[in-house]
Design an enzyme around this catalytic site. Structure first.
Site, PDB file in Angstrom:
ATOM      1  N   THR A 100     -16.301  -2.498  23.712  1.00 39.77           N
ATOM      2  CA  THR A 100     -17.612  -3.003  24.856  1.00 39.77           C
ATOM      3  C   THR A 100     -18.439  -4.078  23.804  1.00 39.77           C
ATOM      4  O   THR A 100     -18.501  -4.838  24.368  1.00 39.77           O
ATOM      5  CB  THR A 100     -18.329  -1.936  25.004  1.00 39.77           C
ATOM      6  OG1 THR A 100     -17.500  -0.816  26.122  1.00 39.77           O
ATOM      7  CG2 THR A 100     -19.521  -2.727  26.852  1.00 39.77           C
ATOM      8  N   HIS A 188      22.250  12.726  -5.691  1.00 41.07           N
ATOM      9  CA  HIS A 188      21.222  13.744  -6.671  1.00 41.07           C
ATOM     10  C   HIS A 188      20.440  13.441  -7.292  1.00 41.07           C
ATOM     11  O   HIS A 188      20.114  14.045  -8.239  1.00 41.07           O
ATOM     12  CB  HIS A 188      21.802  15.394  -6.357  1.00 41.07           C
ATOM     13  CG  HIS A 188      22.326  15.796  -5.081  1.00 41.07           C
ATOM     14  ND1 HIS A 188      21.524  16.435  -4.540  1.00 41.07           N
ATOM     15  CD2 HIS A 188      23.922  15.549  -4.547  1.00 41.07           C
ATOM     16  CE1 HIS A 188      22.397  17.122  -2.784  1.00 41.07           C
ATOM     17  NE2 HIS A 188      23.363  16.523  -3.005  1.00 41.07           N
ATOM     18  N   SER A 318       1.088  -4.427 -20.180  1.00 41.87           N
ATOM     19  CA  SER A 318       0.834  -3.200 -21.298  1.00 41.87           C
ATOM     20  C   SER A 318      -0.465  -3.995 -21.928  1.00 41.87           C
ATOM     21  O   SER A 318      -0.504  -4.847 -22.074  1.00 41.87           O
ATOM     22  CB  SER A 318       1.368  -2.224 -21.996  1.00 41.87           C
ATOM     23  OG  SER A 318       0.493  -1.486 -22.759  1.00 41.87           O
ATOM     24  N   VAL A 325       7.586  -5.021 -20.338  1.00 47.04           N
ATOM     25  CA  VAL A 325       7.298  -5.581 -18.740  1.00 47.04           C
ATOM     26  C   VAL A 325       7.607  -4.720 -17.488  1.00 47.04           C
ATOM     27  O   VAL A 325       8.509  -4.257 -17.938  1.00 47.04           O
ATOM     28  CB  VAL A 325       8.194  -6.620 -18.608  1.00 47.04           C
ATOM     29  CG1 VAL A 325       8.011  -7.320 -17.719  1.00 47.04           C
ATOM     30  CG2 VAL A 325       7.892  -7.878 -19.736  1.00 47.04           C
ATOM     31  N   ASN A 326       7.035  -4.690 -16.761  1.00 51.15           N
ATOM     32  CA  ASN A 326       6.893  -3.614 -15.429  1.00 51.15           C
ATOM     33  C   ASN A 326       7.359  -3.541 -14.206  1.00 51.15           C
ATOM     34  O   ASN A 326       7.035  -5.651 -14.033  1.00 51.15           O
ATOM     35  CB  ASN A 326       5.626  -3.009 -14.954  1.00 51.15           C
ATOM     36  CG  ASN A 326       5.157  -1.943 -17.064  1.00 51.15           C
ATOM     37  OD1 ASN A 326       6.335  -1.462 -17.642  1.00 51.15           O
ATOM     38  ND2 ASN A 326       3.489  -2.119 -16.455  1.00 51.15           N
TER      39      ASN A 326
END
EC number: 4.2.1.2
Length: 464
Positions: A100, A188, A318, A325-326
């Site tokens: 409102t 799996h 890092s 490298v991530n």
């Protein structure tokens, strides 16, 4: 700071002298100091501008408002849509659950700005009344849900869907490019029979295609607008035909296929359309989570992981390990997916709180929905630009993994039987030898038979 005095039905309120809002907005500012100021999404403010303009046109056409007032209201609404009055909407999400105060924020700003456009000064009695003119034929109970639907629909159609389609197209292109790259499958998290990298990527493209279909299928419900239901859905204090007419004007102004809600009671008391559409957004988020997980696992390494694909190297990974490298785009995507899942929990619970004729969790539902829709769009574009489009196969690693897999023995099932094939695989695993060596040593096949029957490229089938 200088102030002026504004009045509402509860009395006088001091309002910053240079602001267009009035008493009810200021009361809300003072009563709900919760979270960052002005957290009400800008998309909701813009949606209100569309519906206030449409209401003015509908009321004027039906003889309930003068054309002079219609044009003044429309002029201010256009200014809002042009982002010229952005500082005039200071309210937070955490207010009344019907929204409102935000509805009144729009009413007050439009009325006072219209007065100034006519040459008046703030603090004087305006030619436009916030309730009697700007809010004519309306209630907060039907305007806020209408704003929710306008904002949500626009965001999904104009922002979210194009971004998802862009990423989906990239996966489809990669699927075709990688159609001849045979690799080992995994179920799996364990070695399974071969498939192509193209087949693997085709699943990602298909997931997003189905997600887009689910999302688009929710749009007809989201296109239905509550406006015209007023307080409880009966349409009290609206001229005949107003609900249809105002929806037509909203459709005209937004260039989107909005229509009046089939049942105004449902449109006020529930927000199932928001829940439904966000459910499709959640589905897409979960698909993206799965895709991002697969890609970062397939790219893991570079020397001690799976390493079957190469992803773009975008930044150092890092602060302590040089050269690391991530998969940062994958990580960002999974965090967005988690946020969308959390938003869906909030929206689902809030949607259940429609007591009798009104749901009073509207602002939090709107804010969470719009955040999800925007985040999904942003992350799809980011992932496409900085990761997906640059993915390439690591051919030597793929071949190494393929040749080393014991599950190629599955190709022998139809020739020597399941149990004999299992004996070959277990013996090879135990002795650290190859399938071919043990198959021959066990006297189950000849070298020629093994080479003829165990061909990875013949094990991927014809499905794409």
């Amino acid at each position: 700071m200088e102030y002026r005095i504004e009045k509402d039905t509860m009395g006088e309120v001091k309002v910053p002298a240079d602001r267009y809002w009035a008493a009810q907005t200021e009361r809300s500012r003072n009563n709900f100091r919760i979270g960052p100021e002005a957290s009400m999404p800008v998309e909701i403010i813009e949606a209100f501008a569309y519906l206030k303009k449409a209401a003015a046109f509908a009321n004027a056409e039906l003889g309930a408002l003068t054309t002079e007032k219609r044009d003044l209201i429309a002029m201010v609404c256009d200014e809002i849509l042009a982002n010229k009055l952005a500082d005039e909407f200071p309210l937070v999400i955490w207010q009344t659950g019907s929204g409102t105060q935000s509805n009144m924020n729009l009413n007050e700003v439009i009325a006072n700005r219209a007065h100034v456009l006519q040459g008046g000064a703030l603090g004087e009695k305006s030619i436009i009344h916030p309730n009697d003119d700007v809010n004519k034929s309306q209630s907060s109970n039907d305007t806020y849900p209408t704003a929710m639907h306008i904002a949500a629909y626009k965001k999904v159609v104009e922002v979210t869907i194009p971004a998802i389609e862009r990423l989906q197209k990239t996966f489809a292109i990669k699927s075709e490019a990688f159609k001849d790259v045979v690799k080992i499958g995994r179920t799996h998290l364990m070695d399974a029979t071969p498939l192509t990298l193209g087949q693997e990527f085709s699943a990602y493209a298909a997931q997003l295609q189905f997600g887009l279909l689910a999302l688009k299928n929710t749009l007809p419900h989201l296109a239905q607008l509550a406006l015209g239901g007023t307080a409880v859905g009966t349409g009290l204090n609206t001229p005949k035909g107003y609900d249809v007419k105002v929806a037509e004007y909203i459709a005209q102004f937004t260039q989107l296929p909005f229509i009046t809600a089939e049942n105004k009671f449902e449109a006020l008391a529930t927000h199932d359309a928001i829940i439904e559409t966000h459910g499709a957004l959640k589905q897409i988020a979960m698909s993206l989570f799965k895709i991002a997980n697969d890609i970062r696992l397939l790219a893991s390494g570079p020397r001690s992981g799976i390493g079957e694909i190469l992803i773009p190297e975008n930044e150092p990974g890092s602060s302590i390990m040089p050269g690391k490298v991530n998969p940062t785009q994958c990580e960002a995507m999974t965090m967005v997916a988690a946020q969308v899942l959390g938003n869906d929990t909030t929206i689902s619970f809030a949607g259940s709180q429609g007591h009798f004729q009104l749901n009073v969790f509207k602002p939090v539902m709107a804010a969470n929905f719009l955040q999800s829709a925007q985040l999904l769009a942003d992350v799809c574009i980011s992932f496409d630009e900085h990761c997906a489009s640059g993915i390439e196969p690591n051919y030597p690693r793929i071949q190494q993994q393929l040749e080393n897999s014991l599950m190629l023995v599955t190709a022998l099932n139809t020739h020597i039987g399941y149990e004999n094939a299992a004996k070959i695989a277990k013996t090879a695993h135990k002795n650290g030898t190859t399938l071919k060596e043990e198959a021959i040593n066990l006297g189950l096949v000849t070298a020629e038979q093994f080479d003829q029957w165990v061909r990875p490229q013949n094990m991927v089938g014809s499905l794409k």
